[in-house]
Design an enzyme around this catalytic site. Structure first.
Site, short mmCIF file in Angstrom:
data_model
loop_
_atom_site.label_atom_id
_atom_site.label_comp_id
_atom_site.label_asym_id
_atom_site.label_seq_id
_atom_site.Cartn_x
_atom_site.Cartn_y
_atom_site.Cartn_z
CE LYS A 244 -3.55 -2.52 2.45
NZ LYS A 244 -4.21 -2.84 3.70
NE ARG A 245 3.80 0.23 4.29
CZ ARG A 245 2.74 -0.53 4.62
NH1 ARG A 245 1.60 0.04 4.92
NH2 ARG A 245 2.84 -1.83 4.65
#
Length: 255
Positions: A244-245
């Site tokens: 997600k990062r």
């Protein structure tokens, strides 16, 4: 009826293409075999789950045309169900209250690492006398609930990987709940898969090591075991797992 599969994202970040791919495999498998594609929102992590991320999941799935059957299940609406199972494990002495502080646990972990051992829980609270447990409750001492892990080898047949074996003797007793109503990932998933009559669990390979834990919990609770299929993970350009990062991987950005 055909197979029942589930896609179970947690609303703790934007819906990314790794999630979409897992959802797609589940959806296609269900449709090909006249089965059901169930959506389960895993939102028991109160600190990190948000409605905004949940909305992003639902909108992204709809945009991709991956329409789910039945209404979406939300784990935070199922706390009574979990409580019943957690109490059962405690009553049957298959789980116990652990009062070790984060600092104690971290110090022991560092000590084990420094000796070149695989870190695992020492079992300090494994057999606390009733009086001591009561005393700790009275003092409002923070606790978690740990499962007594049978130190055996757990084997299962993965539809994609073939036979997989884990030595649970290396794992130590694992934390399964924060309290009587808030199970952690492995326990909540095992209970929900059973309650929702899921026949096949199709998920990313990063969950492979959760499977033997879930199998031990299924055995302890007398739950049937679904079939497992663990998908290889999509990697980023730097060969690390897409997260997600990392990079422009949110489905909403592609939209």
């Amino acid at each position: 009826g055909g197979p029942r599969v589930r896609f179970a994202p947690s609303p703790t970040g934007l819906f990314h293409i790794g999630n979409a791919r897992s959802a797609l495999f589940n959806y296609l498998f269900a449709k090909k075999n006249q089965g059901s594609f169930i959506l389960r929102i895993e939102n028991t992590d109160k600190e990190r789950s948000t409605m905004e991320f949940e909305k992003d999941i639902l909108e992204s799935l709809k945009w991709l045309g991956l329409n789910w059957d039945e209404k979406p299940y939300r784990q935070d609406e199922r706390l009574e169900i979990y409580e019943k199972y957690i109490k059962k494990l405690l009553e049957e002495n298959k789980a116990y209250y652990c009062f070790c502080s984060k600092e104690e646990l971290e110090a022991r972990r560092q000590d084990q690492l420094s000796r070149g051992e695989a870190p695992k829980y020492s079992g300090q609270c494994h057999n606390l006398p009733k009086e001591e447990i009561e005393k700790n409750f009275k003092r409002k001492k923070p606790f978690v609930i740990r499962f007594k892990v049978d130190p055996k080898k757990v084997k299962f047949n993965d539809i994609i990987k073939g036979e997989v074996e884990f030595d649970m003797g290396l794992a130590g007793d694992m934390v399964i709940a924060k309290d009587l109503r808030y199970p952690l990932f492995a326990l909540a998933g095992a209970i929900d898969d059973f309650e929702m009559k899921i026949s096949h669990v199709i998920r990313g390979e990063d969950h492979l090591s959760n499977t033997p834990k879930q199998i031990l919990l299924q055995e302890a609770l007398g739950l049937t075991r679904p079939e497992y299929a663990h998908l290889p993970i999509i990697l980023g350009a730097d060969r690390t797992k897409l997260s997600k990062r990392q990079g422009a991987v949110a489905v909403s950005e592609y939209r």
